[in-house]
Write a protein that holds these residues in place. Structure first.
Motif, PDB file in Angstrom:
ATOM      1  N   LEU A 105       0.829  -1.204   0.000  1.00  0.00           N
ATOM      2  CA  LEU A 105       0.000   0.000   0.000  1.00  0.00           C
ATOM      3  C   LEU A 105       0.863   1.253   0.000  1.00  0.00           C
ATOM      4  CD1 LEU A 105      -2.890  -1.125   2.380  1.00  0.00           C
ATOM      5  CD2 LEU A 105      -2.898  -0.994  -0.122  1.00  0.00           C
ATOM      6  N   HIS A 106       1.968   1.226   0.712  1.00  0.00           N
ATOM      7  CA  HIS A 106       2.904   2.352   0.709  1.00  0.00           C
ATOM      8  C   HIS A 106       3.416   2.618  -0.711  1.00  0.00           C
ATOM      9  CE1 HIS A 106       6.206   4.986   1.758  1.00  0.00           C
ATOM     10  NE2 HIS A 106       7.037   4.151   1.160  1.00  0.00           N
ATOM     11  N   GLU A 107       3.627   1.538  -1.473  1.00  0.00           N
ATOM     12  CA  GLU A 107       4.129   1.646  -2.847  1.00  0.00           C
ATOM     13  C   GLU A 107       3.007   1.866  -3.864  1.00  0.00           C
ATOM     14  OE1 GLU A 107       6.275  -2.032  -3.223  1.00  0.00           O
ATOM     15  OE2 GLU A 107       8.047  -1.241  -2.168  1.00  0.00           O
ATOM     16  N   GLY A 108       1.764   2.025  -3.385  1.00  0.00           N
ATOM     17  CA  GLY A 108       0.641   2.266  -4.280  1.00  0.00           C
ATOM     18  C   GLY A 108       0.141   1.026  -5.000  1.00  0.00           C
ATOM     19  N   LYS A 109       0.426  -0.149  -4.450  1.00  0.00           N
ATOM     20  CA  LYS A 109       0.022  -1.408  -5.071  1.00  0.00           C
ATOM     21  C   LYS A 109      -1.174  -2.010  -4.347  1.00  0.00           C
ATOM     22  CE  LYS A 109       4.770  -2.280  -6.506  1.00  0.00           C
ATOM     23  NZ  LYS A 109       5.961  -3.121  -6.271  1.00  0.00           N
ATOM     24  N   ARG A 110      -1.717  -3.058  -4.939  1.00  0.00           N
ATOM     25  CA  ARG A 110      -2.886  -3.754  -4.383  1.00  0.00           C
ATOM     26  C   ARG A 110      -2.473  -4.871  -3.427  1.00  0.00           C
ATOM     27  NH1 ARG A 110      -7.831  -3.914  -7.790  1.00  0.00           N
ATOM     28  NH2 ARG A 110      -7.667  -2.110  -9.135  1.00  0.00           N
ATOM     29  N   LEU A 111      -3.402  -5.266  -2.578  1.00  0.00           N
ATOM     30  CA  LEU A 111      -3.190  -6.423  -1.716  1.00  0.00           C
ATOM     31  C   LEU A 111      -3.190  -7.686  -2.567  1.00  0.00           C
ATOM     32  CD1 LEU A 111      -5.608  -5.699   1.289  1.00  0.00           C
ATOM     33  CD2 LEU A 111      -3.172  -5.190   1.105  1.00  0.00           C
ATOM     34  N   PRO A 112      -2.415  -8.692  -2.158  1.00  0.00           N
ATOM     35  CA  PRO A 112      -2.444  -9.954  -2.902  1.00  0.00           C
ATOM     36  C   PRO A 112      -3.804 -10.633  -2.729  1.00  0.00           C
ATOM     37  CG  PRO A 112      -1.066 -10.149  -0.941  1.00  0.00           C
ATOM     38  CD  PRO A 112      -1.468  -8.714  -1.034  1.00  0.00           C
ATOM     39  N   PRO A 113      -4.226 -11.427  -3.692  1.00  0.00           N
ATOM     40  CA  PRO A 113      -5.572 -12.018  -3.644  1.00  0.00           C
ATOM     41  C   PRO A 113      -5.811 -12.952  -2.458  1.00  0.00           C
ATOM     42  CG  PRO A 113      -4.303 -12.922  -5.482  1.00  0.00           C
ATOM     43  CD  PRO A 113      -3.501 -11.789  -4.904  1.00  0.00           C
ATOM     44  N   TRP A 114      -4.759 -13.459  -1.849  1.00  0.00           N
ATOM     45  CA  TRP A 114      -4.895 -14.362  -0.708  1.00  0.00           C
ATOM     46  C   TRP A 114      -4.951 -13.628   0.637  1.00  0.00           C
ATOM     47  CZ3 TRP A 114      -0.759 -13.103   2.137  1.00  0.00           C
ATOM     48  CH2 TRP A 114       0.392 -12.679   1.467  1.00  0.00           C
ATOM     49  N   HIS A 115      -4.844 -12.306   0.645  1.00  0.00           N
ATOM     50  CA  HIS A 115      -4.817 -11.544   1.897  1.00  0.00           C
ATOM     51  C   HIS A 115      -6.129 -11.742   2.663  1.00  0.00           C
ATOM     52  CE1 HIS A 115      -4.539  -8.313   4.798  1.00  0.00           C
ATOM     53  NE2 HIS A 115      -3.246  -8.195   4.468  1.00  0.00           N
ATOM     54  N   PRO A 116      -6.046 -11.957   3.981  1.00  0.00           N
ATOM     55  CA  PRO A 116      -7.262 -12.169   4.787  1.00  0.00           C
ATOM     56  C   PRO A 116      -8.302 -11.060   4.681  1.00  0.00           C
ATOM     57  CG  PRO A 116      -5.342 -12.813   6.041  1.00  0.00           C
ATOM     58  CD  PRO A 116      -4.827 -12.162   4.776  1.00  0.00           C
ATOM     59  N   LEU A 117      -7.906  -9.832   4.396  1.00  0.00           N
ATOM     60  CA  LEU A 117      -8.897  -8.769   4.229  1.00  0.00           C
ATOM     61  C   LEU A 117      -9.742  -9.002   2.982  1.00  0.00           C
ATOM     62  CD1 LEU A 117      -6.885  -5.587   5.278  1.00  0.00           C
ATOM     63  CD2 LEU A 117      -8.932  -6.503   6.404  1.00  0.00           C
ATOM     64  N   LEU A 118      -9.188  -9.690   2.002  1.00  0.00           N
ATOM     65  CA  LEU A 118      -9.932  -9.976   0.776  1.00  0.00           C
ATOM     66  C   LEU A 118     -10.682 -11.300   0.850  1.00  0.00           C
ATOM     67  CD1 LEU A 118      -7.283  -8.840  -1.857  1.00  0.00           C
ATOM     68  CD2 LEU A 118      -9.323  -7.604  -1.121  1.00  0.00           C
ATOM     69  N   THR A 119     -10.080 -12.276   1.514  1.00  0.00           N
ATOM     70  CA  THR A 119     -10.704 -13.606   1.572  1.00  0.00           C
ATOM     71  C   THR A 119     -11.676 -13.755   2.731  1.00  0.00           C
ATOM     72  OG1 THR A 119      -9.003 -14.554   3.004  1.00  0.00           O
ATOM     73  CG2 THR A 119      -8.613 -14.647   0.600  1.00  0.00           C
ATOM     74  N   GLY A 120     -11.486 -12.940   3.775  1.00  0.00           N
ATOM     75  CA  GLY A 120     -12.285 -13.082   4.981  1.00  0.00           C
ATOM     76  C   GLY A 120     -11.846 -14.252   5.840  1.00  0.00           C
ATOM     77  N   ASP A 121     -10.742 -14.887   5.466  1.00  0.00           N
ATOM     78  CA  ASP A 121     -10.267 -16.083   6.156  1.00  0.00           C
ATOM     79  C   ASP A 121      -8.838 -15.871   6.653  1.00  0.00           C
ATOM     80  OD1 ASP A 121      -9.547 -18.605   7.032  1.00  0.00           O
ATOM     81  OD2 ASP A 121      -9.840 -19.580   5.084  1.00  0.00           O
ATOM     82  N   PRO A 122      -8.612 -15.848   7.976  1.00  0.00           N
ATOM     83  CA  PRO A 122      -7.257 -15.646   8.492  1.00  0.00           C
ATOM     84  C   PRO A 122      -6.284 -16.755   8.096  1.00  0.00           C
ATOM     85  CG  PRO A 122      -8.750 -16.230  10.269  1.00  0.00           C
ATOM     86  CD  PRO A 122      -9.594 -16.012   9.039  1.00  0.00           C
ATOM     87  N   ALA A 123      -6.798 -17.908   7.697  1.00  0.00           N
ATOM     88  CA  ALA A 123      -5.929 -19.019   7.291  1.00  0.00           C
ATOM     89  C   ALA A 123      -5.475 -18.909   5.838  1.00  0.00           C
ATOM     90  CB  ALA A 123      -6.653 -20.342   7.514  1.00  0.00           C
ATOM     91  N   SER A 124      -6.009 -17.950   5.100  1.00  0.00           N
ATOM     92  CA  SER A 124      -5.679 -17.861   3.671  1.00  0.00           C
ATOM     93  C   SER A 124      -4.205 -17.571   3.416  1.00  0.00           C
ATOM     94  CB  SER A 124      -6.563 -16.830   2.969  1.00  0.00           C
ATOM     95  OG  SER A 124      -6.373 -15.536   3.505  1.00  0.00           O
TER      96      SER A 124
END
Length: 156
Positions: A105-124
């Motif tokens: 985010l500091h570099e202006g990029k997106r979160l990876p698709p497996w990030h828990p904020l996107l998946t809703g799953d802390p195990a992702s």
């Protein structure tokens, strides 16, 4: 895996609409994907400045949960621990892993698709192979002169 990072009750997609400097403490903490890579000892080449990751974990790191054993007091207990903040991300982003949400985010990029904020799953994070759980050795088990023997590829 239990989620030691509190992500409930946060505004949906807050990281897309809120600058790092304007995030609440809860929003800032929720950016952490729980990979554990920031808790690994890194070696810096004196000439090139290049970083090498080891699989040696901080003495407070819990290898099973990929979390700090004393998060509130980590800086007091481990002198070299960097408590990442919006104020110091600029000078510390370079040693964070390339998949780190703070760095991305500091570099202006997106979160990876497996990030828990996107998946809703802390195990992702672990399920995607981006966690160091079960792959580390505690720093107190390794002599400093042997650190180079623990350099690993793929944690960057």
């Amino acid at each position: 895996m239990s989620d030691h990072i509190k992500r409930g009750q946060l505004p949906k997609n807050f990281w897309r609409t809120t600058d790092l400097a304007d995030m609440s403490k809860a929003e800032w903490e929720a950016l952490c994907d729980g990979c554990g890579k920031c808790c690994l000892l890194k070696l810096e080449d004196e000439d090139s400045g290049e970083l090498a990751y080891t699989n040696i974990a901080c003495r407070l790191f819990n290898d099973k949960t990929c979390s700090c054993g004393n998060y509130p007091l980590r800086k007091q207990m481990v002198a070299g621990c960097v408590v990442l903040t919006p104020e110091n991300i600029e000078r510390n982003a370079h040693w964070m892993p390339g998949t780190c949400a703070y760095r991305l985010l500091h570099e202006g990029k997106r979160l990876p698709p497996w990030h828990p904020l996107l998946t809703g799953d802390p195990a992702s994070t672990a399920q995607s192979g981006n966690s160091v759980a079960g792959q580390t050795v505690p720093e107190y088990d390794v002599e400093e002169e042997d650190y180079e023997d623990y350099i690993v590829e793929g944690f960057q």
